[in-house]
Scaffold this active site. Structure first.
Site, PDB file in Angstrom:
ATOM      1  N   GLU A  21      61.962  86.843 -12.179  1.00 27.73           N
ATOM      2  CA  GLU A  21      63.339  86.958 -11.751  1.00 27.73           C
ATOM      3  C   GLU A  21      63.575  88.302 -11.061  1.00 27.73           C
ATOM      4  O   GLU A  21      64.269  88.398 -10.053  1.00 27.73           O
ATOM      5  CB  GLU A  21      64.272  86.823 -12.977  1.00 27.73           C
ATOM      6  CG  GLU A  21      65.587  86.157 -12.688  1.00 27.73           C
ATOM      7  CD  GLU A  21      66.325  85.826 -13.983  1.00 27.73           C
ATOM      8  OE1 GLU A  21      66.243  84.666 -14.412  1.00 27.73           O
ATOM      9  OE2 GLU A  21      66.953  86.725 -14.578  1.00 27.73           O
ATOM     10  N   GLU A  32      62.178  88.239  -7.672  1.00 32.98           N
ATOM     11  CA  GLU A  32      63.043  87.450  -6.797  1.00 32.98           C
ATOM     12  C   GLU A  32      64.274  88.270  -6.391  1.00 32.98           C
ATOM     13  O   GLU A  32      64.690  88.251  -5.224  1.00 32.98           O
ATOM     14  CB  GLU A  32      63.461  86.176  -7.543  1.00 32.98           C
ATOM     15  CG  GLU A  32      63.986  85.082  -6.629  1.00 32.98           C
ATOM     16  CD  GLU A  32      64.506  83.890  -7.433  1.00 32.98           C
ATOM     17  OE1 GLU A  32      64.192  83.779  -8.637  1.00 32.98           O
ATOM     18  OE2 GLU A  32      65.236  83.086  -6.844  1.00 32.98           O
ATOM     19  N   CYS A  46      68.275  81.955 -17.110  1.00 29.44           N
ATOM     20  CA  CYS A  46      67.482  81.787 -18.329  1.00 29.44           C
ATOM     21  C   CYS A  46      68.219  81.014 -19.400  1.00 29.44           C
ATOM     22  O   CYS A  46      67.660  80.703 -20.438  1.00 29.44           O
ATOM     23  CB  CYS A  46      67.064  83.144 -18.863  1.00 29.44           C
ATOM     24  SG  CYS A  46      68.428  84.282 -18.896  1.00 29.44           S
ATOM     25  N   SER A  67      68.836  82.272  -9.632  1.00 29.74           N
ATOM     26  CA  SER A  67      67.389  82.453  -9.561  1.00 29.74           C
ATOM     27  C   SER A  67      66.710  81.116  -9.851  1.00 29.74           C
ATOM     28  O   SER A  67      67.225  80.308 -10.616  1.00 29.74           O
ATOM     29  CB  SER A  67      66.984  83.486 -10.607  1.00 29.74           C
ATOM     30  OG  SER A  67      65.610  83.358 -10.890  1.00 29.74           O
ATOM     31  N   LYS A 108      68.658  73.975 -25.424  1.00 31.38           N
ATOM     32  CA  LYS A 108      67.197  73.967 -25.242  1.00 31.38           C
ATOM     33  C   LYS A 108      66.613  72.615 -25.640  1.00 31.38           C
ATOM     34  O   LYS A 108      65.577  72.206 -25.149  1.00 31.38           O
ATOM     35  CB  LYS A 108      66.553  75.076 -26.060  1.00 31.38           C
ATOM     36  CG  LYS A 108      67.057  76.462 -25.698  1.00 31.38           C
ATOM     37  CD  LYS A 108      66.158  77.149 -24.709  1.00 31.38           C
ATOM     38  CE  LYS A 108      66.716  78.437 -24.129  1.00 31.38           C
ATOM     39  NZ  LYS A 108      67.418  79.320 -25.008  1.00 31.38           N
ATOM     40  N   GLU A 148      67.076  70.755 -22.616  1.00 34.72           N
ATOM     41  CA  GLU A 148      66.267  71.302 -21.530  1.00 34.72           C
ATOM     42  C   GLU A 148      64.813  70.822 -21.624  1.00 34.72           C
ATOM     43  O   GLU A 148      64.215  70.419 -20.627  1.00 34.72           O
ATOM     44  CB  GLU A 148      66.305  72.835 -21.573  1.00 34.72           C
ATOM     45  CG  GLU A 148      65.603  73.484 -20.385  1.00 34.72           C
ATOM     46  CD  GLU A 148      65.463  74.993 -20.516  1.00 34.72           C
ATOM     47  OE1 GLU A 148      65.270  75.471 -21.658  1.00 34.72           O
ATOM     48  OE2 GLU A 148      65.530  75.690 -19.500  1.00 34.72           O
ATOM     49  N   GLU A 196      61.807  67.079 -15.052  1.00 31.55           N
ATOM     50  CA  GLU A 196      61.040  68.003 -14.213  1.00 31.55           C
ATOM     51  C   GLU A 196      60.184  68.963 -15.041  1.00 31.55           C
ATOM     52  O   GLU A 196      59.378  69.690 -14.493  1.00 31.55           O
ATOM     53  CB  GLU A 196      61.965  68.776 -13.254  1.00 31.55           C
ATOM     54  CG  GLU A 196      62.957  69.725 -13.897  1.00 31.55           C
ATOM     55  CD  GLU A 196      64.310  69.076 -14.192  1.00 31.55           C
ATOM     56  OE1 GLU A 196      64.350  67.866 -14.450  1.00 31.55           O
ATOM     57  OE2 GLU A 196      65.324  69.803 -14.181  1.00 31.55           O
ATOM     58  N   CYS A 235      72.841  84.618 -26.825  1.00 33.92           N
ATOM     59  CA  CYS A 235      72.136  83.707 -27.739  1.00 33.92           C
ATOM     60  C   CYS A 235      72.325  84.079 -29.207  1.00 33.92           C
ATOM     61  O   CYS A 235      72.186  83.221 -30.072  1.00 33.92           O
ATOM     62  CB  CYS A 235      70.648  83.686 -27.417  1.00 33.92           C
ATOM     63  SG  CYS A 235      70.326  83.204 -25.724  1.00 33.92           S
TER      64      CYS A 235
HETATM   65  S1  SF4 Z   1      72.063  80.061 -27.080  1.00 34.45           S
HETATM   66 FE1  SF4 Z   1      73.751  79.864 -25.702  1.00 34.45          FE
HETATM   67  S2  SF4 Z   1      73.530  81.635 -24.397  1.00 34.45           S
HETATM   68 FE2  SF4 Z   1      71.607  81.328 -25.358  1.00 34.45          FE
HETATM   69  S3  SF4 Z   1      70.455  80.075 -23.988  1.00 34.45           S
HETATM   70 FE3  SF4 Z   1      71.428  78.742 -25.427  1.00 34.45          FE
HETATM   71  S4  SF4 Z   1      73.293  78.118 -24.437  1.00 34.45           S
HETATM   72 FE4  SF4 Z   1      72.554  79.937 -23.390  1.00 34.45          FE
END
Ligand code: SF4
Ligand SMILES: Cc1cc2nc3c(=O)[nH]c(=O)nc-3n(C[C@H](O)[C@H](O)[C@H](O)COP(=O)(O)O)c2cc1C
Ligand code: SF4
Ligand code: SF4
Ligand code: SF4
Ligand code: SF4
Ligand code: FES
Ligand code: FES
Lengths: 590, 159, 486
Positions: free
Chosen positions: A284, A287, A310, A330, A369, A372, A377, A514
């Site tokens: 990043e 970039e 991120c 990014s 996550k 994700e 992909e 987070c």
């Molecule tokens: S905990 Fe919240 S801030 Fe951290 S990556 Fe996950 S969604 Fe984003």
């Protein structure tokens, strides 16, 4: 400000005007129970619908009982918080709520952290005299979140989070009267809504109506399978909060114990997402510098500011809400998803095993996550780079279920090579941390000079939107930081309207970053907990021998050995991604 | 809920309605009234377009639609029958009239006959209490309806 | 003989509501002219305060005081709102005024705008009143054309205009905070008061909310003076009140009587007594928020305070008369059914508590009630009233409490004897064939929708109580009165 004097349960309280009875009572040691009320102090987050009515108190001279959370103090007020009338009313109201609630505590994911359950205990409810029909709804399982709104008590906290704080609008109160509930449009599954899976609704829900999809069983199965090599990665914010689940004080760092516990659980390799965070900074940061240099040279095609990418909750947000701007962030993947291909394409090859025989598990403070790692992909021939993502809470359950006495565990170290990390990567877990880490590296790469002062205090804190100008040896770099998607929206709208002055912006979907993620131990509205977690991360950073990502020896080796150079062809293939337009409507189909 | 595809022309019509109210989110209820009078009901697709035009979430529009009993996501029959169950009508036997309609039309409240001709709904006082019990078919008001008058009312529309 | 005095209804049925000339010919817009050219806002408010006019929407809050509070709040924009939601089922006073005399409301709202400092008025009207809407629109157009609404009213430099907003079928939107949220395009959920709308209302600006009938009184008070108005009515309730008489009464319709008129005068002298010469049992005022008045209240002068003392309330003016054929437990259940449907669902006591009240009443009317259930009804009612967020929940148990208070005997009969003396509660009834009268014509058996009746032609028939759904078809069809209810 004017001071108001009033009497609560015979005690004299003196508080500033416009204080609620709830807060005034606290100043004299009286803790009035609440259910719908919710506050994250200093973060501008408050839920005060006055709906649950368990906080009612008697105010002398008033016909009806008054909700303490919603009644302002007045001079000379006389308040009773536990006389017979109040106790009977409060108890009856709670009994009513329970009469429309499935009593499934034995199997409920929230049991033990449930505010409704503890209120029933606190008030000593032993039977529910008012039985009757219960409101029933369809259960909804999305990639990250389960909605079991039979357990919803209409506190509206999730609605407030999703609308006022996150400005996502996936959830709203629907229907009227007895069938009123909080739900996505058309009471469809969350999956069909613009939900970002930030998990903030889950983190504030007082009951088990909103919980994460539990993947721990899949992980147990993988661990039990001798044919699989199971690798685990742990996100920065987890180590600052996991201890809370075992009764340790908020802000206790449990990195070593966590590693030891993971090893006892049977993971073959205990690695650190922090390593991938260092990698993220390399990609990043490069970039950013590339775009910046081209911009300074007058290249009109360059898009600035660059936005961090991120946080998957944030990625979901702009894909749904600002798809026309998806060229700006990014292209670097999140640390979780950088770790995946490095584990499966690099480390697995080193071990000489097929990627399909490697299971990558991530421990995350985050529910986004979970979604994700299921994105198409991020799969190779159907095999996901990261197989399962567990929340901090799920890890704690797993540890408890495996008879591990967490607090007596010895401290242990991560495995190498993917376990080595710098202080820069640790602070990824808090708002402002990613951009601070990026500055440490970008500064040195850009100026060619050594950065003397590693701490960028001006980037830290909890204000909703922060900005700072960092001096890159004569070149002022304007940096913006937003945590919480509502704040992010403001910065994005500025960019869209051409009003943004920033070169780089860091965005985290969760308030606090987070450390306040949707998968963390429940903070029950105590913003001190979030602050303590942040300071734990800054402590860990300060104690690290290496504090800049580009000095991580294993990162340097990885580039030499395998990747080539940051943003090079291999990185581009493995560590970068592209974004989608998800703004299209999702109205009901058969 | 089935997927309905609105024609471009209909979508434009709807957007014009929103525009007539300056795409103001405060005008949501007015827009929904207009939309329902144009389309007869408020299917999901319609609500999505309205949400987009007024810049509010679809969940919010749905939240509003499901709050107010006037709004419906089900198409009504050609002749919507509404029985007043307000107090004045209730004490003058509206429930029996309702039962009779249910029996003769063979549908429950909120349903439409299979041929799409009649739908049945209840109202809370139309302000014609002097005529209690009151039944509405479309816009037409029938006063002092007795159970044995139900057949005649239905017959009026069954030709 | 009780007299009717028509103040709020002064023009209804007298003028052509679609002709502003008619209104003007009866002193219409004279009050506005006086106010704008001769009186200060404070002076008008003073007149109103001295007149003793109280809100006709239910709460009875002094109108002048409300205007004064709204006036005193500093703000760049204020609003006047006319509450024309008239959600109380069985009431239609506001509708009649809007349809019969729309200008009176427009005139009063404009006067209110002058007094409070608002330049914009909004009428929130139920969607079920299309004719009233049309009349209002016509009236607004006419008064704008004549310079009585809009910019520079009567060349005094005062600007005020009015817009219409529609309800969409939610009783709770009559509650003023819910009404305001509804006008903002939101779900009509009430919010905790204070802040009151007069301080923080529509779009967070000070908003003076008054009911249609309250407004309709204002021009007359200005024209005839507060002394005249205050001379009508009782000590604490001045002027008149419009009631919508409905139910088992001979003359249904609107009446306007001075405050303090007794129930007996209203029912027997004006309403012409009970239908079919049956016996008066109770009268419900205040709709689902009110309670029932019984024989012992027949001679109580009707005003705000006496009604509250009697366990009911003025409400908007619906007055439903019930006779011996009405079961009071069933009536309570009817009102609770209404509340359950209309509760917004925001607060738990109302959302869940009213449902439980309804279920308990259902249990009792089905013959399964216990004495303990009656105690539960009492406690639950008290708590719901005490803890609910808005006026709906705070008053929804009133029909239960007042029927328990006044007709506890009927509750006991339902619970202990499993009997409904008014023969309303079906579960406690049995349709029986009287063998002596039955000639075996088979008509009943052929008409029973569930084939519960058996018997050969020319033989006495028998009703299977297990199968019978108590629809009453057999009894209606039998030409020989051979079927009775037990
Ligand atoms: S905990 Fe919240 S801030 Fe951290 S990556 Fe996950 S969604 Fe984003
Ligand atoms: C549940 C509920 C329903 C109400 N419905 C009405 C109504 O239909 N019309 C009305 O004027 N006031 C209604 N009110 C009273 C209003 O909240 C408000 O007090 C009134 O409009 C003020 O006007 P007034 O002072 O002129 O009466 C209702 C109140 C409650 C709690
Ligand atoms: S939500 Fe709470 S009270 Fe309800 S079943 Fe779960 S743990 Fe028990
Ligand atoms: S996860 Fe986030 S975006 Fe999704 S419903 Fe919850 S708060 Fe809204
Ligand atoms: S789902 Fe949870 S947070 Fe949302 S309203 Fe229900 S109980 Fe509250
Ligand atoms: S009392 Fe009833 S109508 Fe009023 S806020 Fe509570 S739930 Fe809504
Ligand atoms: S905490 Fe006060 S009403 Fe819920
Ligand atoms: S109660 Fe039926 S019209 Fe009023």
């Amino acid at each position: 400000m004017k001071t108001i004097k009033l009497i609560i349960d015979g005690k004299t309280a003196e508080v500033p005007e416009n204080t609620t009875l709830l807060k005034a009572a606290k100043t004299v040691g009286i803790d009035i129970p609440t259910l719908c009320y919710f506050e994250l102090k200093d973060m501008n987050i408050e839920n005060r619908p006055g709906g649950c009515r368990v906080c009612v108190v008697e105010v002398k001279g008033r016909r009806n009982l008054a909700p303490a959370c919603n009644t302002m103090v007045a001079e000379g007020m006389e308040v009773y918080t536990h006389n017979i009338r109040v106790l009977n009313a409060r108890r009856t109201v709670l009994e009513l709520i329970l009469s429309d609630h499935p009593a499934e505590c034995l199997t409920c994911a929230k049991s033990g952290s449930c505010e409704l359950q503890s209120m029933a205990q606190q008030l000593g409810v032993r039977e529910i005299p008012y039985q009757g029909e219960q409101s029933k709804y369809r259960k909804d399982t999305s990639p990250a979140i389960i909605r079991d709104v039979d357990k919803c008590i209409m506190c509206r906290r999730c609605e407030m989070m999703c609308n006022d704080v996150q400005t996502v609008g996936a959830l709203n109160a629907v229907n009227r009267g007895f069938m009123a509930v909080v739900a996505p449009a058309f009471e469809m599954n969350l999956e069909k809504s613009p939900c970002t899976y930030c998990g903030q609704c889950v983190s504030v829900c007082p009951t088990g109506a909103l919980t994460e999809v539990d993947h721990s069983r899949n992980v147990i199965n993988a661990l039990a399978d001798p044919a699989k090599t199971v690798v685990v990665q742990t996100a920065p914010a987890v180590r600052a909060a996991l201890g809370e689940e075992f009764g340790l004080a908020p802000g206790t760092l449990v990195t070593g114990k966590m590693v030891a516990a993971l090893r006892r659980l049977g993971f073959d390799y205990v690695f650190d997402t922090d390593f991938a965070a260092d990698l993220t900074i390399m990609e990043e940061g490069t970039e950013l510098l590339d775009r910046l240099t081209r911009y300074l040279k007058g290249d009109k095609d360059v898009k600035l500011p660059i936005l961090t990418s991120c946080c998957p909750g944030w990625v979901n947000f702009f894909e749904h809400n600002f798809p026309e701007m998806r060229e700006i962030p990014s292209t670097a993947k999140s640390p979780q998803q950088m770790f995946g291909p490095i584990a499966k394409e690099y480390f697995a090859k080193k071990l000489g095993i097929n990627r399909k025989n490697m299971i990558v598990v991530s421990i995350m403070p985050c529910l986004a996550k979970k979604y994700e790692c299921q994105r198409d992909e991020f799969k190779v021939d159907g095999d996901p780079d990261v197989n399962f993502s567990l929340s901090t809470r799920e890890l704690a359950h797993l540890i408890k279920a495996s008879n591990i006495d967490f607090s007596s565990l010895p401290e242990d170290d991560f495995d190498n090579p993917l376990g080595e990390s710098t202080g820069a990567s640790v602070i990824f877990g808090t708002t402002g941390g990613v951009i601070e880490a990026a500055c440490r590296t970008a500064y040195e790469l850009y100026t060619g000079k050594k950065l003397e002062k590693v701490d960028f205090k001006e980037l830290r804190g909890l204000e909703n939107v922060r900005h700072a100008t960092i001096d890159f040896d004569g070149l002022p770099i304007n940096i913006g930081i937003a945590h919480g998607l509502g704040n992010a929206r403001k910065l994005l709208e500025d960019i869209r309207d051409g009003k943004s002055q920033f070169h780089a912006i860091e965005i985290m979907a969760c308030p606090g970053g987070c450390i306040g993620g949707g998968g963390q131990p429940y903070h029950h509205g105590d913003s001190e907990v979030i602050k303590l977690r942040a300071s734990a991360l800054y402590r860990e950073d300060a104690g690290k021998p290496i504090r800049k990502s580009h000095e991580n020896p294993f990162i340097l080796e990885l580039y030499k050995d395998f990747l080539g150079k940051p943003c090079g062809e291999k990185s581009h293939h493995l560590l970068h991604t592209h974004y989608f337009d998800k703004s299209a409507g999702v109205f009901v189909e058969e | 809920m089935a997927k309905i595809k609105l024609s471009e022309k209909k979508i434009q019509e709807l957007k014009d309605v929103c525009k007539a109210f300056n795409n103001e989110k405060g005008e949501l209820i007015n827009v929904l009234h207009k939309a329902q009078s144009l389309f007869g009901y408020l299917p999901a697709e319609l609500q999505e377009i309205i949400a987009k035009e007024l810049n509010v979430s679809v969940a919010h529009v749905y939240g509003v639609v499901t709050f107010y009993s006037f709004f419906t996501m089900q198409p009504k029959g050609i002749h919507p029958v509404s029985i007043c169950l307000g107090t004045a009508c209730y004490v003058r036997g509206a429930e029996k009239v309702l039962e009779e309609f249910k029996r003769q039309l063979k549908i429950q409240v909120g349903e439409t006959t299979p041929d799409g001709k009649f739908s049945l709904s209840c109202l809370r006082c139309v302000g014609a209490c002097g005529l209690a019990p009151v039944v509405l078919v479309g816009e037409k008001v029938y006063g002092r309806v007795a159970p044995d008058g139900v057949a005649d009312i239905i017959a009026e529309y069954n030709t | 003989m009780a007299r009717q005095i028509r103040i709020a209804l002064r023009n209804c049925g007298v003028i052509d509501p679609e002709r502003i000339e008619d209104y003007i010919s009866r002193d219409g817009y004279m009050a506005l002219a006086t106010v704008l050219t001769e009186l200060s806002p404070e002076a008008v408010i003073e007149i109103l305060k001295k007149s003793g006019l109280r809100g006709r929407g239910g709460g009875g809050f002094p109108a002048g005081l409300k205007w004064e509070i709204t006036r005193k709040v500093q703000a760049d924009q204020k609003y006047v709102v006319c509450n024309a939601d008239e959600g109380d089922p069985g009431a239609f006073m506001d509708r009649s005024i809007l349809e019969g005399d729309p200008h009176a409301v427009l005139e009063a709202m404009t006067i209110n705008g002058y007094c409070t400092g608002a330049s914009k008025g909004l009428i929130y009207i139920r969607a079920e009143y299309p004719l009233a809407v049309e009349r209002l629109k016509t009236a607004m157009k006419q008064s704008r054309e004549m310079g009585l609404l809009g910019n520079n009213i009567l060349q005094t430099g005062f600007n005020f205009d009015i817009d219409i907003r529609y309800g969409a079928g939610a009783f709770v939107c009559g509650e003023e905070t819910a009404l305001i949220h509804s006008m903002e395009g939101l779900r009509g959920e009430p919010t905790v008061k204070p802040p009151f709308p007069s301080v923080e209302g529509y779009l967070k600006k000070p908003t003076n909310v008054n009911n249609v009938e309250t407004f309709a009184n204002v021009p007359v008070i200005i024209n005839k003076g507060w002394e005249w108005f205050a001379s009508i009515g009782t000590e604490k309730s001045k002027g008149t009140k419009v009631f919508a008489l409905a139910g088992k009464i001979n003359n249904v319709g609107l009446v306007e009587v001075p405050m303090g008129t007794t129930l007996r005068e209203v029912i027997y002298e004006i309403g012409g007594g009970i239908q079919g010469g049956k016996e008066f049992k109770a009268a419900q005022t205040g709709g689902p928020s009110g309670g029932c008045l019984t024989k012992k209240h027949l001679d109580t002068p009707i005003d705000y305070d006496n009604l509250i003392a009697a366990g009911s309330m003025m409400g908007s003016g619906g007055l439903i008369v019930m006779d011996e054929d009405d079961c009071m437990v069933a009536i309570a259940k009817f009102y609770l059914g209404f509340t359950v449907e209309e509760s917004c669902g925001k607060c738990s006591p109302c959302r869940i508590g009213n449902k439980r009240l309804f279920e308990l009443l259902e249990k009792i009317t089905q013959g399964n009630g216990t004495m303990e259930d009656i105690d539960k009804l009492r406690n639950l009612s008290t708590v719901i009233k005490d803890t609910s967020l808005c006026g709906l929940g705070q008053s929804s148990p009133n029909p239960v409490l007042s029927t328990i208070e006044n007709f506890i005997g009927e509750y006991h009969e339902h619970v202990k004897d499993k009997k409904c003396r008014s023969k309303v509660c079906k579960s406690m009834m049995q349709y029986l064939v009287v063998p002596e009268k039955c000639i075996g014509c088979t008509l009943c058996a052929r008409n029973c929708p569930v084939n519960a009746i058996s018997g050969e032609r020319k033989q006495v028939h028998l009703i299977d109580q297990e199968k019978c759904i108590k629809c009453g078809a057999c009894m209606e069809k039998c030409k020989f009165n051979a079927i009775i209810i037990n």
